[in-house]
Write a protein that holds these residues in place. Structure first.
Motif, short mmCIF file in Angstrom:
data_model
loop_
_atom_site.label_atom_id
_atom_site.label_comp_id
_atom_site.label_asym_id
_atom_site.label_seq_id
_atom_site.Cartn_x
_atom_site.Cartn_y
_atom_site.Cartn_z
N UNK A 96 0.86 -1.18 0.00
CA UNK A 96 0.00 0.00 0.00
C UNK A 96 0.90 1.24 0.00
N UNK A 97 0.95 1.94 -1.12
CA UNK A 97 1.83 3.10 -1.23
C UNK A 97 1.22 4.29 -0.46
N UNK A 98 2.07 5.18 0.02
CA UNK A 98 1.54 6.32 0.75
C UNK A 98 2.55 7.45 0.85
N UNK A 106 11.76 16.09 -2.92
CA UNK A 106 12.94 16.10 -2.06
C UNK A 106 12.55 15.95 -0.59
N UNK A 107 11.51 16.68 -0.17
CA UNK A 107 11.09 16.62 1.23
C UNK A 107 10.50 15.26 1.58
N UNK A 108 9.79 14.63 0.63
CA UNK A 108 9.21 13.32 0.88
C UNK A 108 10.32 12.29 1.12
N UNK A 155 9.63 7.92 -6.46
CA UNK A 155 10.02 8.75 -5.32
C UNK A 155 9.97 7.94 -4.03
N UNK A 156 8.92 7.13 -3.86
CA UNK A 156 8.83 6.34 -2.64
C UNK A 156 9.94 5.30 -2.57
N UNK A 171 7.43 -5.01 -1.36
CA UNK A 171 6.21 -5.82 -1.47
C UNK A 171 5.49 -5.44 -2.76
N UNK A 172 5.48 -6.35 -3.73
CA UNK A 172 4.87 -6.12 -5.05
C UNK A 172 5.33 -4.79 -5.65
N UNK A 173 6.64 -4.58 -5.77
CA UNK A 173 7.13 -3.26 -6.20
C UNK A 173 6.81 -2.93 -7.65
#
Length: 322
Positions: A96-98, A106-108, A155-156, A171-173
């Motif tokens: 579950x991406x978030x 950059x901040x993330x 980014x994540x 996980x399931x990338x």
């Protein structure tokens, strides 16, 4: 004694293995999601958990990371009996991406690094370097909400590795990524492994595991149907012979096994246990008139079908993005 400060085989095993799980079981009420999973992930390897959705892959990863506790069984992660103690050395991308939509890229990335112990200034410095390294320097000040799904996932992923973890768990990338971003992710995984990190990822797409993994665990209905090297999984099936002959009949036909698939003068069958030399001799001496002959190793898909069964393979096929 084994030379590791005199601590014996157990110490050597922990030094060589990034993750070891023994008999992991997880029950949710009356439902057993994971049923006795045991696996070993050598340090510095790319390791795949392969199986259809609902097989227990995500639950297994969450137990390995200490996000949830097993109902029974044990696991050791980077030498720690309590996986949470290894958390600063782990990068984890959940299914579950978030990301916060208003944050700049950059901040993330820096924020995700801060969750693993980096200072924000150091996280920003590393974020800029990672974005530039992947040709994405212009993304630094883009808000997450302006990115496509694939861009946001990239980014994540950068946030997952910004603290330079020793163990990367994905996980399931590949889910939801287009071909370009899938290729980018595959190269990122290879790069991190070359740098010495251990990478373990779950997938229901056999092609990704075949291209990337040195070792795999095939999981079906919460159980491990196979655990080991990809080549060992393939070795469970005999090589396939693909033959084309000038002649359709003759004494050489006795060398062709029963059940051979045939179309005209094209033949396809498993290589006999006696090997290729007796087969070639029989074809030549019998006057087959060989036009082409190829001996091919079975692919991981064929091995998966043989190990996990047709139903699991059909479920995997249904989930592959078109």
């Amino acid at each position: 004694m084994d030379g590791l400060s005199g601590q014996g085989p157990a110490a050597a095993d922990r030094a060589d293995t990034a993750i070891r799980a023994i008999g992991l079981i997880k029950d949710f009420g009356d439902t057993r999601a994971v049923d006795g999973v045991s696996l070993a992930v050598p340090r510095g390897t790319i390791y795949g958990l392969l199986g259809p959705n609902g097989a227990g892959k995500t639950t297994t990863l969450r137990m390995l990371l200490g996000i949830i506790d097993p109902s029974s069984g044990s696991r050791v992660v980077l030498g720690h009996d309590r996986p949470i103690d290894a958390a600063p050395q782990i990068g984890y991308l959940p299914e579950e991406r978030g990301l916060y939509p208003a944050m700049h890229c950059r901040e993330a990335i820096a924020f995700m690094g801060a969750l693993r112990g980096l200072s924000l200034p150091e996280g920003r410095r590393r974020a800029d370097a990672l974005l530039a390294e992947h040709g994405l320097g212009e993304w630094a000040r883009k808000p997450i909400r302006t990115l496509s799904k694939g861009m946001a996932q990239t980014v994540q992923l950068l946030g997952t590795i910004v603290h330079q973890p020793r163990l990367i768990v994905l996980d399931e990338p590949f889910s939801g990524l287009d071909a370009i971003n899938q290729a980018r992710l595959e190269e990122m995984i290879r790069t991190k492994a070359r740098e010495g990190a251990t990478v373990i990822f779950s997938t229901h797409v056999i092609a990704h595991a075949e291209r990337l993994c040195e070792r795999i665990a095939i999981i079906a209905k919460g159980k491990v149907a196979f655990e080991g090297a990809v080549d060992d999984a393939r070795a469970k099936l005999r090589p396939i012979v693909r033959l084309r002959t000038r002649n359709a009949d003759g004494p050489w036909r006795s060398a062709i096994p029963a059940g051979t698939r045939t179309s005209g003068r094209d033949w396809e069958f498993e290589l006999p246990e006696s090997g290729p030399e007796p087969l070639l001799r029989a074809l030549i001496d019998g006057g087959a008139g060989i036009e082409t002959l190829a001996i091919e190793r079975p692919g991981l898909h064929d091995a998966f079908v043989a190990i996990a069964g047709d139903a699991a393979a059909a479920a995997m096929k249904q989930e592959v993005p078109q």
